[in-house]
Design a protein around this motif. Structure first.
Motif, PDB file in Angstrom:
ATOM      1  N   MET A  26       0.840  -1.193   0.000  1.00 48.87           N
ATOM      2  CA  MET A  26       0.000   0.000   0.000  1.00 48.87           C
ATOM      3  C   MET A  26       0.875   1.244   0.000  1.00 48.87           C
ATOM      4  O   MET A  26       1.978   1.248   0.566  1.00 48.87           O
ATOM      5  N   PHE A  27       0.364   2.285  -0.664  1.00 50.99           N
ATOM      6  CA  PHE A  27       1.029   3.581  -0.675  1.00 50.99           C
ATOM      7  C   PHE A  27      -0.004   4.636  -0.281  1.00 50.99           C
ATOM      8  O   PHE A  27      -1.113   4.672  -0.837  1.00 50.99           O
ATOM      9  N   ALA A  28       0.351   5.462   0.701  1.00 56.65           N
ATOM     10  CA  ALA A  28      -0.562   6.495   1.197  1.00 56.65           C
ATOM     11  C   ALA A  28       0.061   7.864   0.993  1.00 56.65           C
ATOM     12  O   ALA A  28       1.244   8.070   1.298  1.00 56.65           O
ATOM     13  N   CYS A  29      -0.741   8.779   0.458  1.00 53.56           N
ATOM     14  CA  CYS A  29      -0.262  10.140   0.208  1.00 53.56           C
ATOM     15  C   CYS A  29      -1.320  11.121   0.717  1.00 53.56           C
ATOM     16  O   CYS A  29      -2.518  10.960   0.403  1.00 53.56           O
ATOM     17  N   PRO A  30      -0.913  12.117   1.501  1.00 55.75           N
ATOM     18  CA  PRO A  30      -1.903  13.076   1.997  1.00 55.75           C
ATOM     19  C   PRO A  30      -2.391  14.004   0.889  1.00 55.75           C
ATOM     20  O   PRO A  30      -1.638  14.362  -0.019  1.00 55.75           O
ATOM     21  N   ILE A  31      -3.667  14.351   0.950  1.00 62.97           N
ATOM     22  CA  ILE A  31      -4.216  15.399   0.086  1.00 62.97           C
ATOM     23  C   ILE A  31      -4.245  16.661   0.923  1.00 62.97           C
ATOM     24  O   ILE A  31      -5.059  16.795   1.838  1.00 62.97           O
ATOM     25  N   LEU A  32      -3.344  17.531   0.639  1.00 67.39           N
ATOM     26  CA  LEU A  32      -3.232  18.727   1.464  1.00 67.39           C
ATOM     27  C   LEU A  32      -2.981  19.944   0.613  1.00 67.39           C
ATOM     28  O   LEU A  32      -2.398  19.839  -0.475  1.00 67.39           O
ATOM     29  N   ASP A  33      -3.435  21.061   1.107  1.00 67.05           N
ATOM     30  CA  ASP A  33      -3.129  22.319   0.454  1.00 67.05           C
ATOM     31  C   ASP A  33      -2.255  23.129   1.400  1.00 67.05           C
ATOM     32  O   ASP A  33      -1.648  22.575   2.320  1.00 67.05           O
ATOM     33  N   ASP A  34      -2.206  24.416   1.168  1.00 74.30           N
ATOM     34  CA  ASP A  34      -1.304  25.230   1.963  1.00 74.30           C
ATOM     35  C   ASP A  34      -1.835  25.517   3.367  1.00 74.30           C
ATOM     36  O   ASP A  34      -1.161  26.136   4.175  1.00 74.30           O
ATOM     37  N   ARG A  35      -3.035  25.037   3.650  1.00 74.63           N
ATOM     38  CA  ARG A  35      -3.592  25.312   4.979  1.00 74.63           C
ATOM     39  C   ARG A  35      -3.801  24.048   5.805  1.00 74.63           C
ATOM     40  O   ARG A  35      -3.420  23.994   6.965  1.00 74.63           O
ATOM     41  N   ASP A  36      -4.424  23.052   5.228  1.00 71.49           N
ATOM     42  CA  ASP A  36      -4.762  21.865   5.995  1.00 71.49           C
ATOM     43  C   ASP A  36      -4.583  20.613   5.148  1.00 71.49           C
ATOM     44  O   ASP A  36      -4.487  20.669   3.918  1.00 71.49           O
ATOM     45  N   VAL A  37      -4.593  19.483   5.898  1.00 76.21           N
ATOM     46  CA  VAL A  37      -4.696  18.183   5.236  1.00 76.21           C
ATOM     47  C   VAL A  37      -6.173  17.891   5.049  1.00 76.21           C
ATOM     48  O   VAL A  37      -6.926  17.785   6.021  1.00 76.21           O
ATOM     49  N   LEU A  38      -6.579  17.761   3.790  1.00 73.68           N
ATOM     50  CA  LEU A  38      -7.993  17.575   3.485  1.00 73.68           C
ATOM     51  C   LEU A  38      -8.399  16.102   3.485  1.00 73.68           C
ATOM     52  O   LEU A  38      -9.578  15.784   3.684  1.00 73.68           O
ATOM     53  N   GLY A  39      -7.443  15.235   3.216  1.00 78.72           N
ATOM     54  CA  GLY A  39      -7.757  13.812   3.158  1.00 78.72           C
ATOM     55  C   GLY A  39      -6.527  13.034   2.744  1.00 78.72           C
ATOM     56  O   GLY A  39      -5.390  13.500   2.892  1.00 78.72           O
ATOM     57  N   ASP A  40      -6.722  11.854   2.206  1.00 78.40           N
ATOM     58  CA  ASP A  40      -5.592  11.044   1.745  1.00 78.40           C
ATOM     59  C   ASP A  40      -5.966  10.280   0.482  1.00 78.40           C
ATOM     60  O   ASP A  40      -7.147  10.119   0.150  1.00 78.40           O
ATOM     61  N   LEU A  41      -4.916   9.786  -0.180  1.00 76.27           N
ATOM     62  CA  LEU A  41      -5.057   9.022  -1.425  1.00 76.27           C
ATOM     63  C   LEU A  41      -4.258   7.742  -1.258  1.00 76.27           C
ATOM     64  O   LEU A  41      -3.067   7.785  -0.953  1.00 76.27           O
ATOM     65  N   TRP A  42      -4.934   6.576  -1.399  1.00 76.97           N
ATOM     66  CA  TRP A  42      -4.289   5.275  -1.185  1.00 76.97           C
ATOM     67  C   TRP A  42      -4.238   4.493  -2.498  1.00 76.97           C
ATOM     68  O   TRP A  42      -5.214   4.463  -3.241  1.00 76.97           O
ATOM     69  N   LEU A  43      -3.063   3.839  -2.731  1.00 83.87           N
ATOM     70  CA  LEU A  43      -2.898   2.911  -3.851  1.00 83.87           C
ATOM     71  C   LEU A  43      -2.633   1.530  -3.277  1.00 83.87           C
ATOM     72  O   LEU A  43      -1.853   1.386  -2.323  1.00 83.87           O
ATOM     73  N   ILE A  44      -3.271   0.490  -3.865  1.00 84.64           N
ATOM     74  CA  ILE A  44      -3.173  -0.880  -3.366  1.00 84.64           C
ATOM     75  C   ILE A  44      -2.741  -1.790  -4.518  1.00 84.64           C
ATOM     76  O   ILE A  44      -3.316  -1.738  -5.612  1.00 84.64           O
ATOM     77  N   HIS A  45      -1.712  -2.639  -4.226  1.00 91.48           N
ATOM     78  CA  HIS A  45      -1.218  -3.555  -5.261  1.00 91.48           C
ATOM     79  C   HIS A  45      -0.704  -4.832  -4.606  1.00 91.48           C
ATOM     80  O   HIS A  45      -0.811  -5.014  -3.389  1.00 91.48           O
ATOM     81  N   ASP A  46      -0.132  -5.732  -5.441  1.00 94.98           N
ATOM     82  CA  ASP A  46       0.395  -7.008  -4.935  1.00 94.98           C
ATOM     83  C   ASP A  46       1.470  -6.769  -3.893  1.00 94.98           C
ATOM     84  O   ASP A  46       2.188  -5.762  -3.923  1.00 94.98           O
ATOM     85  N   LYS A  47       1.636  -7.732  -2.977  1.00 96.49           N
ATOM     86  CA  LYS A  47       2.528  -7.567  -1.835  1.00 96.49           C
ATOM     87  C   LYS A  47       3.997  -7.396  -2.243  1.00 96.49           C
ATOM     88  O   LYS A  47       4.779  -6.814  -1.501  1.00 96.49           O
ATOM     89  N   ASP A  48       4.391  -7.923  -3.402  1.00 97.99           N
ATOM     90  CA  ASP A  48       5.792  -7.840  -3.835  1.00 97.99           C
ATOM     91  C   ASP A  48       6.097  -6.568  -4.607  1.00 97.99           C
ATOM     92  O   ASP A  48       7.237  -6.350  -5.027  1.00 97.99           O
ATOM     93  N   HIS A  49       5.086  -5.725  -4.801  1.00 98.48           N
ATOM     94  CA  HIS A  49       5.291  -4.515  -5.613  1.00 98.48           C
ATOM     95  C   HIS A  49       5.839  -3.380  -4.756  1.00 98.48           C
ATOM     96  O   HIS A  49       5.419  -3.181  -3.613  1.00 98.48           O
ATOM     97  N   GLY A  50       6.815  -2.679  -5.318  1.00 96.45           N
ATOM     98  CA  GLY A  50       7.329  -1.477  -4.679  1.00 96.45           C
ATOM     99  C   GLY A  50       7.063  -0.277  -5.562  1.00 96.45           C
ATOM    100  O   GLY A  50       7.361  -0.306  -6.766  1.00 96.45           O
ATOM    101  N   PHE A  51       6.497   0.765  -4.997  1.00 98.37           N
ATOM    102  CA  PHE A  51       6.176   1.956  -5.781  1.00 98.37           C
ATOM    103  C   PHE A  51       7.453   2.759  -6.012  1.00 98.37           C
ATOM    104  O   PHE A  51       8.163   3.108  -5.055  1.00 98.37           O
ATOM    105  N   GLY A  52       7.747   3.048  -7.287  1.00 96.84           N
ATOM    106  CA  GLY A  52       8.964   3.764  -7.640  1.00 96.84           C
ATOM    107  C   GLY A  52       8.834   5.262  -7.467  1.00 96.84           C
ATOM    108  O   GLY A  52       7.737   5.811  -7.256  1.00 96.84           O
ATOM    109  N   ASP A  53       9.974   5.937  -7.588  1.00 96.59           N
ATOM    110  CA  ASP A  53      10.005   7.394  -7.377  1.00 96.59           C
ATOM    111  C   ASP A  53       9.083   8.124  -8.340  1.00 96.59           C
ATOM    112  O   ASP A  53       8.380   9.065  -7.948  1.00 96.59           O
ATOM    113  N   ILE A  54       9.103   7.698  -9.594  1.00 94.16           N
ATOM    114  CA  ILE A  54       8.304   8.421 -10.585  1.00 94.16           C
ATOM    115  C   ILE A  54       6.808   8.223 -10.329  1.00 94.16           C
ATOM    116  O   ILE A  54       5.994   9.133 -10.530  1.00 94.16           O
ATOM    117  N   GLU A  55       6.429   7.009  -9.828  1.00 90.16           N
ATOM    118  CA  GLU A  55       5.029   6.772  -9.480  1.00 90.16           C
ATOM    119  C   GLU A  55       4.627   7.628  -8.269  1.00 90.16           C
ATOM    120  O   GLU A  55       3.524   8.191  -8.236  1.00 90.16           O
TER     121      GLU A  55
END
Length: 771
Positions: free
Chosen positions: A457-486
């Motif tokens: 799993m990869f979690a990224c906050p959805i935030l602007d210059d004032r607050d964290v509004l929420g989050d964005l999650w990506l889910i994939h196979d257990k052996d997958h690693g999310f690369g820098d460009i992703e």
């Protein structure tokens, strides 16, 4: 003098008294003719003036007239052999030949001519041409007149020419193999076959003495002969001492293993391997012994002639050089492969970056076009899931006062739904503490989820210059690693979502939203500018470094002088420098083409319409390629009609199109062929530019892909210059940008590109013109 000429002379010789002068006069008065009379001495003087041996024999095979040349040839005086037959002069076998030919002439009356072997007075064997014919003396008795011509020198010359022709054929065949197949094993197998034919041997082997490659690496066998691919040199009668001698350039010749003073055990072993005669030739590389050529006769002894040995030694020298060159070629090929792999990797990375950039732009455009918060988030998760090819993604919005996170939107291809699930932030402090701090992270759960199991799993906050509004999650196979460009893409999407959400929530504050969007647009432009800079800067630095390296190498090693030599004569330093320089230029061209294609795709390519006088402008474009065409033995022609109208278009774009097409034509046209550029005026205020080149044909199944990015027609580059496969894709984009059209056709060894353009570019240009 031929035997027929001699016949008339011999007929003039008679044993009765000569006719008197009175008899001759009376015969003249009576109108009767009579033979001209020569005595024996006169005839012999005439025959002695002939350089070839000449003889006259009676019907009993006895020599009755000889010239001096005959006596010298047999080494006997005239008195010793007059009245006797050849049995007194030559061996029985040779005399039998003369006897049989005499009988043939006497019996049939036909002229006899034959090439035969004859031993002279000094015991030297000669090839002679014997010519005999039947005549009669004045008494009407049959006589045989013959001449002997020594043709030994001619025969030797013919044999030498035949041997030379055979050797040249062999060397030519091997040279063709070298040109067609740089693979060492394939080359040696074909060479082994040719040498075996040349020697008329039963078996021929190439044996490598290289460390790690020792053994038979090529073999040619006559039908039904034993293969010795697994045999050792010792088993084939080549001892360590013989190898040491071969290392000095000596050859090992065995004409008969039973006469070569070999041990009985070795003789038995060689006979078991069907070796009756053997010839071993060293293959040298400078002073180093690379391997051996072994030729075998399997069923009987065989005499290896000096000419064969010398020819094979000369051939072994050439093979040694060829093997060294082939290995160097393989090393260069490996370097090229490594470089191409690196280029492909970098190209793939660039393409991924461009694809992600396009995805980011698409998502950004869609979320910015909407003030609906639900549509913004649903678009983001769907586009990210498809672009990154993950199993699913979801987005949550926070209620910071309640301390909850609620999944409002998700998109999945195989996972169970989690939409609407509410999580208490306090229950997962290790997760939400980082997200609330604006940090992203990825992990694989230690304990499997009851529904999803083990996933990455990869979690990224959805935030602007004032607050964290929420989050964005990506889910994939257990052996997958999310690369820098992703990760960067998700961050950018999360940022865009945050902006869009804030835009929807603060819709009433229109002025502040406009300012924010302008700032974000500036960030986007800065991002594109930064990407362009990041793409250009490393390669530009490499080019500058190469130029400085070239200056240093030229000062220390005369690099410019080496580069002016043919590539095959350059040293390794010059070749490696040239490869680096070519690859650097290709990288720069690739980046520029990619950025140009990006601008064309985005509709940001500038257009400046201006008047173009084709009669004045086109010859200059074509002339810039004339030198290149002449150097390649190509004929470049330009055909312009006299009534060609004025064209209003973007000069820079049109010049780029023609330069790219002419460059491709020069690149792919073989020597001796033609390149033609023709301009035709069409109805409806259009012109047609046709560029054709002969000698090359694009397969029909390749034509639909000719304008694809990174696509190159396989095996169509006779000059082996390489390329990126972006040129024609860029040409097609530019033609569309100029409101024109381009088509390609190829048949009968001719390829034709046809470009149609309006005489006047309309005001609607760029991306709008392509809509």
């Amino acid at each position: 003098m031929s035997p027929k000429d001699l016949s008339s002379l011999a007929s003039a010789v008679q044993k009765p008294d000569p006719i008197t002068l009175t008899d001759s006069i009376e015969a003249d008065k009576a109108g009767n003719s009579h033979p001209q009379i020569l005595d024996q001495a006169s005839l012999e003087r005439i025959l002695n003036a002939i350089a070839d041996p000449v003889f006259v024999k009676d019907d009993q095979h006895r020599l009755i007239i000889l010239n001096d040349a005959y006596c010298q040839f047999v080494g006997r005086s005239r008195e010793e052999i007059i009245g006797s037959s050849e049995y007194r002069v030559f061996s029985k076998e040779e005399a039998d030949q003369f006897w049989r030919s005499d009988d043939h002439v006497l019996t049939t009356g036909a002229e006899y001519e034959q090439e035969e072997y004859l031993t002279d007075a000094h015991g030297e064997l000669h090839v002679i041409s014997t010519k005999k014919s039947l005549s009669y003396d004045v008494a009407g008795n049959p006589i045989i007149i013959g001449a002997i011509r020594d043709i030994t020198a001619r025969k030797q010359a013919e044999i030498a020419l035949k041997q030379q022709a055979e050797r040249e054929r062999l060397l030519g065949a091997i040279a063709q193999y070298i040109l067609k197949s740089p693979d060492i094993e394939q080359l040696l197998n074909k060479t082994a076959y040719e040498i075996r034919r040349f020697l008329k041997a039963d078996r021929l082997l190439f044996y490598s003495l290289e460390s790690g490659e020792e053994g038979v690496i090529a073999e040619s066998l006559k039908k039904n002969r034993i293969s010795l691919k697994q045999a050792t040199l010792k088993e084939m009668g080549v001892s360590s001492a013989a190898i040491s001698q071969c290392a000095k350039g000596d050859v090992k010749i065995i004409e008969d293993i039973r006469q070569a003073h070999l041990s009985s055990v070795l003789v038995a072993r060689m006979e078991a391997l069907e070796i009756k005669a053997s010839l071993v030739i060293p293959i040298m590389q400078g002073e180093r012994l690379w391997g051996l050529i072994l030729a075998h006769r399997c069923r009987q002894a065989r005499q290896w002639t000096p000419w064969e040995v010398e020819s094979l030694k000369e051939l072994a020298t050439q093979i040694g050089s060829t093997i060294r060159q082939a290995k160097l070629y393989q090393q260069v090929q490996q370097l090229n492969t490594d470089l191409e792999r690196e280029v492909q990797q970098r190209t793939t990375q660039l393409q991924i970056a461009l694809d992600f950039e396009a995805t980011l732009k698409r998502i950004t455009d869609r979320v910015r076009d909407s003030l609906d918060e639900n549509q913004i988030l649903q678009t983001a998760v769907k586009e990210l899931t498809e672009a990154l090819n993950v199993k699913g993604s979801n987005t949550s919005l926070y209620d910071l006062e309640q301390g909850t996170s609620t999944i409002f939107h998700e998109y999945t291809t195989s996972l169970s739904s989690s939409q609407g699930r509410v999580s208490q932030m306090e229950a997962f402090p290790e997760v939400y503490h980082q997200l609330l701090e604006g940090q992203y992270f990825q992990f694989c759960s230690v304990f499997p989820n009851p529904v999803r199991g083990h996933v990455a799993m990869f979690a990224c906050p959805i935030l602007d210059d004032r607050d964290v509004l929420g989050d964005l999650w990506l889910i994939h196979d257990k052996d997958h690693g999310f690369g820098d460009i992703e990760i960067r893409l998700v961050q950018q999407v999360a940022n865009q979502c945050a902006i869009a959400i804030r835009q929807a929530r603060l819709y009433q504050a229109a002025q502040s939203q406009v300012a924010e969007l302008e700032r974000l647009n500036t960030l986007k432009d800065d991002f594109l500018s930064t990407v362009s800079h990041e793409l250009r800067t490393p390669v530009t630095s490499m080019k500058v470094a190469l130029q400085l390296l070239g200056i240093t190498l030229n000062q220390e090693f005369s690099l410019d002088e080496e580069l002016r030599k043919p590539r095959t004569e350059q040293d390794r330093l010059a070749r490696y420098y040239q490869i680096l320089q070519e690859e650097c230029e290709r990288e720069i061209t690739l980046i520029n083409d990619l950025l140009d294609l990006q601008r064309l795709d985005l509709g940001n390519h500038p257009i400046t319409p201006q008047t173009i006088e084709l009669h004045e402008w086109l010859p200059g474009i074509v002339d810039s390629f004339q030198t290149r065409a002449k150097n390649r033995n190509q004929e470049l022609q330009l055909h312009l009609p006299p009534d060609l109208p004025t064209l209003v278009s973007d000069l820079a774009s049109l010049e780029r199109v023609l330069a790219e097409l002419l460059n491709n034509a020069c690149k792919y046209t073989p020597p001796g062929e033609q390149i033609k550029l023709k301009v035709v005026t069409l109805p409806a205020d259009k012109i047609q530019v046709v560029l054709s080149n002969t000698g090359i044909e694009i397969p029909a199944d390749e034509l639909p892909r000719i304008f694809d990015k990174f696509y190159r027609v396989p095996s169509s580059d006779p000059w082996r210059q390489g390329g990126t496969g972006l040129g024609l894709a860029l040409v097609q984009k530019l033609i569309l940008h100029l409101q024109g059209d381009i088509q390609v056709a190829s048949s009968n060894k001719t390829t034709r590109f046809t470009v149609e353009l309006p005489l006047k570019l309309s005001e609607l240009t760029g991306s709008k013109a392509n809509l």
